[in-house]
Design a protein around this motif. Structure first.
Motif, PDB file in Angstrom:
ATOM      1  N   ALA A  85       5.421  -4.952 -54.740  1.00  0.00           N
ATOM      2  CA  ALA A  85       6.171  -6.038 -54.135  1.00  0.00           C
ATOM      3  C   ALA A  85       7.542  -5.831 -54.476  1.00  0.00           C
ATOM      4  CB  ALA A  85       5.388  -7.306 -54.581  1.00  0.00           C
ATOM      5  N   LEU A  86       7.949  -5.666 -55.692  1.00  0.00           N
ATOM      6  CA  LEU A  86       9.318  -5.424 -55.943  1.00  0.00           C
ATOM      7  C   LEU A  86       9.939  -4.350 -55.146  1.00  0.00           C
ATOM      8  CD1 LEU A  86      11.675  -6.118 -57.928  1.00  0.00           C
ATOM      9  CD2 LEU A  86      10.911  -4.603 -59.508  1.00  0.00           C
ATOM     10  N   ALA A  87       9.351  -3.080 -54.990  1.00  0.00           N
ATOM     11  CA  ALA A  87       9.899  -2.034 -54.307  1.00  0.00           C
ATOM     12  C   ALA A  87      10.239  -2.753 -52.769  1.00  0.00           C
ATOM     13  CB  ALA A  87       8.658  -0.822 -54.257  1.00  0.00           C
ATOM     14  N   TRP A  88       9.302  -3.230 -52.335  1.00  0.00           N
ATOM     15  CA  TRP A  88       9.436  -3.842 -51.006  1.00  0.00           C
ATOM     16  C   TRP A  88      10.564  -4.865 -50.780  1.00  0.00           C
ATOM     17  CZ3 TRP A  88       9.406  -8.533 -48.446  1.00  0.00           C
ATOM     18  CH2 TRP A  88       9.585  -8.471 -46.788  1.00  0.00           C
ATOM     19  N   ILE A  89      10.883  -5.766 -51.943  1.00  0.00           N
ATOM     20  CA  ILE A  89      11.875  -6.551 -52.097  1.00  0.00           C
ATOM     21  C   ILE A  89      13.103  -5.755 -52.132  1.00  0.00           C
ATOM     22  CG2 ILE A  89      13.011  -8.401 -53.424  1.00  0.00           C
ATOM     23  CD1 ILE A  89      10.109  -9.375 -54.285  1.00  0.00           C
ATOM     24  N   VAL A  90      13.367  -4.809 -52.910  1.00  0.00           N
ATOM     25  CA  VAL A  90      14.496  -4.181 -52.876  1.00  0.00           C
ATOM     26  C   VAL A  90      14.775  -3.337 -51.786  1.00  0.00           C
ATOM     27  CG1 VAL A  90      15.464  -2.051 -54.143  1.00  0.00           C
ATOM     28  CG2 VAL A  90      14.212  -3.906 -55.281  1.00  0.00           C
ATOM     29  N   VAL A  91      13.960  -2.831 -50.897  1.00  0.00           N
ATOM     30  CA  VAL A  91      13.964  -2.225 -49.657  1.00  0.00           C
ATOM     31  C   VAL A  91      14.434  -3.101 -48.619  1.00  0.00           C
ATOM     32  CG1 VAL A  91      12.760  -0.785 -47.884  1.00  0.00           C
ATOM     33  CG2 VAL A  91      12.754  -0.009 -50.341  1.00  0.00           C
ATOM     34  N   ALA A  92      13.843  -4.162 -48.562  1.00  0.00           N
ATOM     35  CA  ALA A  92      14.135  -5.144 -47.388  1.00  0.00           C
ATOM     36  C   ALA A  92      15.581  -5.682 -48.009  1.00  0.00           C
ATOM     37  CB  ALA A  92      13.260  -6.334 -47.558  1.00  0.00           C
ATOM     38  N   ARG A  93      15.948  -5.985 -49.225  1.00  0.00           N
ATOM     39  CA  ARG A  93      17.353  -6.602 -49.406  1.00  0.00           C
ATOM     40  C   ARG A  93      18.284  -5.468 -49.253  1.00  0.00           C
ATOM     41  NH1 ARG A  93      17.482  -7.047 -55.221  1.00  0.00           N
ATOM     42  NH2 ARG A  93      16.066  -8.728 -54.617  1.00  0.00           N
ATOM     43  N   ASN A  94      18.214  -4.133 -49.328  1.00  0.00           N
ATOM     44  CA  ASN A  94      19.282  -2.989 -49.000  1.00  0.00           C
ATOM     45  C   ASN A  94      19.100  -2.849 -47.584  1.00  0.00           C
ATOM     46  OD1 ASN A  94      19.576  -2.586 -51.724  1.00  0.00           O
ATOM     47  ND2 ASN A  94      18.134  -0.850 -51.913  1.00  0.00           N
ATOM     48  N   ALA A  95      18.320  -2.895 -46.607  1.00  0.00           N
ATOM     49  CA  ALA A  95      18.360  -2.919 -45.567  1.00  0.00           C
ATOM     50  C   ALA A  95      19.057  -4.218 -44.729  1.00  0.00           C
ATOM     51  CB  ALA A  95      17.052  -2.951 -44.612  1.00  0.00           C
ATOM     52  N   THR A  96      18.975  -5.400 -45.102  1.00  0.00           N
ATOM     53  CA  THR A  96      19.622  -6.345 -44.740  1.00  0.00           C
ATOM     54  C   THR A  96      21.150  -6.298 -44.919  1.00  0.00           C
ATOM     55  OG1 THR A  96      19.163  -7.829 -46.443  1.00  0.00           O
ATOM     56  CG2 THR A  96      17.739  -8.008 -44.478  1.00  0.00           C
ATOM     57  N   THR A  97      21.653  -5.778 -46.286  1.00  0.00           N
ATOM     58  CA  THR A  97      22.817  -5.832 -46.682  1.00  0.00           C
ATOM     59  C   THR A  97      23.586  -4.616 -45.829  1.00  0.00           C
ATOM     60  OG1 THR A  97      22.503  -4.302 -48.613  1.00  0.00           O
ATOM     61  CG2 THR A  97      22.646  -6.475 -48.959  1.00  0.00           C
ATOM     62  N   LYS A  98      22.799  -3.670 -45.274  1.00  0.00           N
ATOM     63  CA  LYS A  98      23.444  -2.689 -44.557  1.00  0.00           C
ATOM     64  C   LYS A  98      23.487  -3.211 -42.875  1.00  0.00           C
ATOM     65  CE  LYS A  98      21.837   1.142 -47.422  1.00  0.00           C
ATOM     66  NZ  LYS A  98      21.343   2.568 -47.595  1.00  0.00           N
ATOM     67  N   GLY A  99      22.857  -4.190 -42.552  1.00  0.00           N
ATOM     68  CA  GLY A  99      23.124  -4.776 -41.305  1.00  0.00           C
ATOM     69  C   GLY A  99      21.790  -4.344 -40.692  1.00  0.00           C
ATOM     70  N   GLU A 100      20.870  -3.682 -40.922  1.00  0.00           N
ATOM     71  CA  GLU A 100      19.692  -3.569 -40.195  1.00  0.00           C
ATOM     72  C   GLU A 100      18.791  -4.767 -40.392  1.00  0.00           C
ATOM     73  OE1 GLU A 100      17.893  -0.072 -42.249  1.00  0.00           O
ATOM     74  OE2 GLU A 100      19.688   1.158 -42.051  1.00  0.00           O
ATOM     75  N   PRO A 101      17.741  -4.954 -39.310  1.00  0.00           N
ATOM     76  CA  PRO A 101      17.041  -5.987 -39.209  1.00  0.00           C
ATOM     77  C   PRO A 101      16.044  -5.855 -40.438  1.00  0.00           C
ATOM     78  CG  PRO A 101      16.640  -4.775 -37.375  1.00  0.00           C
ATOM     79  CD  PRO A 101      17.954  -4.229 -37.999  1.00  0.00           C
ATOM     80  N   ALA A 102      15.456  -7.017 -40.834  1.00  0.00           N
ATOM     81  CA  ALA A 102      14.526  -6.948 -41.975  1.00  0.00           C
ATOM     82  C   ALA A 102      13.138  -6.406 -41.574  1.00  0.00           C
ATOM     83  CB  ALA A 102      14.404  -8.097 -42.688  1.00  0.00           C
ATOM     84  N   ALA A 103      12.312  -5.781 -42.039  1.00  0.00           N
ATOM     85  CA  ALA A 103      11.099  -5.239 -41.427  1.00  0.00           C
ATOM     86  C   ALA A 103      10.065  -6.464 -41.339  1.00  0.00           C
ATOM     87  CB  ALA A 103      10.375  -4.267 -42.338  1.00  0.00           C
ATOM     88  N   THR A 104       9.336  -6.697 -40.446  1.00  0.00           N
ATOM     89  CA  THR A 104       8.181  -7.979 -40.439  1.00  0.00           C
ATOM     90  C   THR A 104       6.746  -7.351 -40.767  1.00  0.00           C
ATOM     91  OG1 THR A 104       8.053  -7.639 -38.083  1.00  0.00           O
ATOM     92  CG2 THR A 104       9.700  -9.218 -38.977  1.00  0.00           C
ATOM     93  N   ALA A 105       5.845  -8.177 -40.932  1.00  0.00           N
ATOM     94  CA  ALA A 105       4.584  -7.717 -41.160  1.00  0.00           C
ATOM     95  C   ALA A 105       3.897  -7.345 -39.960  1.00  0.00           C
ATOM     96  CB  ALA A 105       3.875  -8.788 -41.904  1.00  0.00           C
ATOM     97  N   GLY A 106       4.361  -7.784 -38.749  1.00  0.00           N
ATOM     98  CA  GLY A 106       3.618  -7.549 -37.474  1.00  0.00           C
ATOM     99  C   GLY A 106       4.069  -6.139 -36.710  1.00  0.00           C
ATOM    100  N   ARG A 107       4.908  -5.456 -37.548  1.00  0.00           N
ATOM    101  CA  ARG A 107       5.396  -4.285 -36.509  1.00  0.00           C
ATOM    102  C   ARG A 107       4.771  -3.037 -37.134  1.00  0.00           C
ATOM    103  NH1 ARG A 107      11.818  -4.769 -36.338  1.00  0.00           N
ATOM    104  NH2 ARG A 107      11.913  -6.240 -35.184  1.00  0.00           N
TER     105      ARG A 107
END
Length: 69
Positions: free
Chosen positions: A47-69
């Motif tokens: 869960a922490l790894a997912w949080i870090v990856v999602a946070r880094n993706a959003t700070t770079k301007g990429e859309p956050a990954a969703t569970a439905g994709r």
């Protein structure tokens, strides 16, 4: 092995555990069985790894990954 390198890597590990305690619930389990403890630790760190990856993706301007994709 270089003692200073090992001491420096310990700080990174401690920082990871502090983040996991605060953000992923690592410290919210009372140990009753080794297998259950191992599962809880594994899920908390994932869960922490997912949080870090999602946070880094959003700070770079990429859309956050969703569970439905």
């Amino acid at each position: 092995m270089d003692l200073t390198r090992i001491a420096g890597s310990r700080w990174a590990v401690e920082e990871c555990f502090q983040q996991a305690k605060g953000q992923a619930g690592l410290d919210e389990y009372q140990v009753r069985d080794w297998r259950a403890w191992h599962a809880h630790i594994t899920l908390s760190m994932a869960a922490l790894a997912w949080i870090v990856v999602a946070r880094n993706a959003t700070t770079k301007g990429e859309p956050a990954a969703t569970a439905g994709r």
